[in-house]
Design an enzyme around this catalytic site. Structure first.
Site, PDB file in Angstrom:
ATOM      1  N   ARG A 170       0.830  -1.225   0.000  1.00  0.00           N
ATOM      2  CA  ARG A 170       0.000   0.000   0.000  1.00  0.00           C
ATOM      3  C   ARG A 170       0.860   1.269   0.000  1.00  0.00           C
ATOM      4  O   ARG A 170       0.428   2.316  -0.480  1.00  0.00           O
ATOM      5  CB  ARG A 170      -0.949  -0.023   1.217  1.00  0.00           C
ATOM      6  CG  ARG A 170      -2.065   1.051   1.159  1.00  0.00           C
ATOM      7  CD  ARG A 170      -3.121   0.781   2.223  1.00  0.00           C
ATOM      8  NE  ARG A 170      -4.236   1.720   2.196  1.00  0.00           N
ATOM      9  CZ  ARG A 170      -4.413   2.706   3.067  1.00  0.00           C
ATOM     10  NH1 ARG A 170      -3.554   2.877   4.049  1.00  0.00           N
ATOM     11  NH2 ARG A 170      -5.453   3.512   2.979  1.00  0.00           N
ATOM     12  N   ILE A 201      -7.153   7.729  -0.977  1.00  0.00           N
ATOM     13  CA  ILE A 201      -7.100   6.264  -1.087  1.00  0.00           C
ATOM     14  C   ILE A 201      -7.979   5.819   0.079  1.00  0.00           C
ATOM     15  O   ILE A 201      -7.814   6.283   1.214  1.00  0.00           O
ATOM     16  CB  ILE A 201      -5.651   5.728  -0.998  1.00  0.00           C
ATOM     17  CG1 ILE A 201      -5.618   4.189  -0.993  1.00  0.00           C
ATOM     18  CG2 ILE A 201      -4.883   6.243   0.199  1.00  0.00           C
ATOM     19  CD1 ILE A 201      -4.193   3.592  -1.101  1.00  0.00           C
ATOM     20  N   SER A 202      -8.959   4.965  -0.196  1.00  0.00           N
ATOM     21  CA  SER A 202      -9.941   4.602   0.831  1.00  0.00           C
ATOM     22  C   SER A 202      -9.292   3.840   1.985  1.00  0.00           C
ATOM     23  O   SER A 202      -8.225   3.234   1.846  1.00  0.00           O
ATOM     24  CB  SER A 202     -11.050   3.750   0.220  1.00  0.00           C
ATOM     25  OG  SER A 202     -11.677   4.447  -0.830  1.00  0.00           O
ATOM     26  N   GLN A 203     -10.011   3.843   3.119  1.00  0.00           N
ATOM     27  CA  GLN A 203      -9.578   3.083   4.300  1.00  0.00           C
ATOM     28  C   GLN A 203      -9.540   1.593   3.937  1.00  0.00           C
ATOM     29  O   GLN A 203     -10.479   1.098   3.279  1.00  0.00           O
ATOM     30  CB  GLN A 203     -10.617   3.339   5.405  1.00  0.00           C
ATOM     31  CG  GLN A 203     -10.330   2.633   6.695  1.00  0.00           C
ATOM     32  CD  GLN A 203     -11.439   2.850   7.714  1.00  0.00           C
ATOM     33  OE1 GLN A 203     -12.345   3.660   7.517  1.00  0.00           O
ATOM     34  NE2 GLN A 203     -11.367   2.117   8.800  1.00  0.00           N
ATOM     35  N   PRO A 204      -8.511   0.857   4.354  1.00  0.00           N
ATOM     36  CA  PRO A 204      -8.463  -0.575   4.026  1.00  0.00           C
ATOM     37  C   PRO A 204      -9.736  -1.333   4.431  1.00  0.00           C
ATOM     38  O   PRO A 204     -10.208  -2.187   3.682  1.00  0.00           O
ATOM     39  CB  PRO A 204      -7.238  -1.068   4.810  1.00  0.00           C
ATOM     40  CG  PRO A 204      -6.338   0.128   4.842  1.00  0.00           C
ATOM     41  CD  PRO A 204      -7.256   1.310   4.988  1.00  0.00           C
TER      42      PRO A 204
END
Ligand code: SAM
Length: 214
Positions: free
Chosen positions: A34, A60-63
């Protein structure tokens, strides 16, 4: 300081505890670096379970969000998947790791270029388009799965029309402050709608999304 491997392990263990009980999905998340999808200045936060800023005021979205949306869509190897909102390219990489044939659309040229360069350097075979994704990607329709990674005011008809019968669309719908995740399944009689958790995404801007006020 924790080693990268330990940080990755902590992230996937945390996701498991938050309900992502899918070993194949967690293994794919573990395998994706990431840190490559964010700026060098933010690398120390790469494996925190948080959304992070990328260029052009996007994220970038939260995992957890990425994992949750992927899980509710039941992605199978070989599925033809359309993603709307390429952003950093992280979600596209995850879909590809899971064996999907990936088509991804981004409206911001800089992000489209960055993701295309990065993902091809990383060896992923992904199809990119610079366009308004609220209209889908007609040329390669129909799709087994469609995932929208930006918040919509409503469900775009074009996306539902580009689903196969039995295909599923995951889309966050609501206001610009908060959206509820919907999963729409196209049936031979129409559509079936299920609702899930609330999230907060950047807006889906386009003809069948929010108006561009910039
Ligand atoms: N999936 C991304 C990732 O893994 O990094 C996260 C994407 S970010 C939360 C949402 C993205 O949707 C932004 O890059 C934004 O520019 C894009 N977007 C917004 N409206 C769009 C549209 N109509 N078509 C394509 N992309 C759009």
């Amino acid at each position: 300081m924790l080693l990268l491997e330990e940080e990755k392990k902590n992230l996937v263990e945390g996701l498991w505890k938050k309900g992502i009980k899918d070993e194949i999905l967690l293994k794919a998340i573990y395998n994706i670096p990431r840190e490559k999808f964010i700026s060098a200045a933010l690398r120390k936060f790469a494996y925190d379970d948080n959304a992070l800023p990328i260029e052009c005021a996007q994220t970038i979205s939260q995992p957890f969000t990425v994992a949750y949306m992927t899980l509710v869509l039941h992605i199978r190897s070989g599925d033809k998947v359309l993603e709307i909102g390429t952003g950093s390219g992280y979600q596209s990489a995850l879909l590809s790791e899971l064996g999907a044939e990936v088509y991804t659309v981004e409206r911001i040229e800089k992000l489209y270029e960055n993701a295309r360069t990065l993902l091809s350097e990383m060896g992923y075979n992904i199809n990119f388009k610079l366009d308004d994704g609220t209209l889908g990607w007609e040329e390669f329709a129909p799709y087994d799965r469609i995932i929208v990674t930006a918040g919509a005011p409503d469900i775009p008809h074009s996306l539902v029309d580009q689903l196969k019968v039995g295909g599923k669309l995951a889309i966050p719908v609501g206001s610009q402050e908060s959206q509820r995740l919907f999963v729409i399944t196209r049936t031979d009689k129409g559509i079936d709608k299920k609702t899930y958790e609330y999230f907060k995404f950047v807006p889906l801007i386009g003809e069948e999304g929010w108006q561009d006020l910039t």
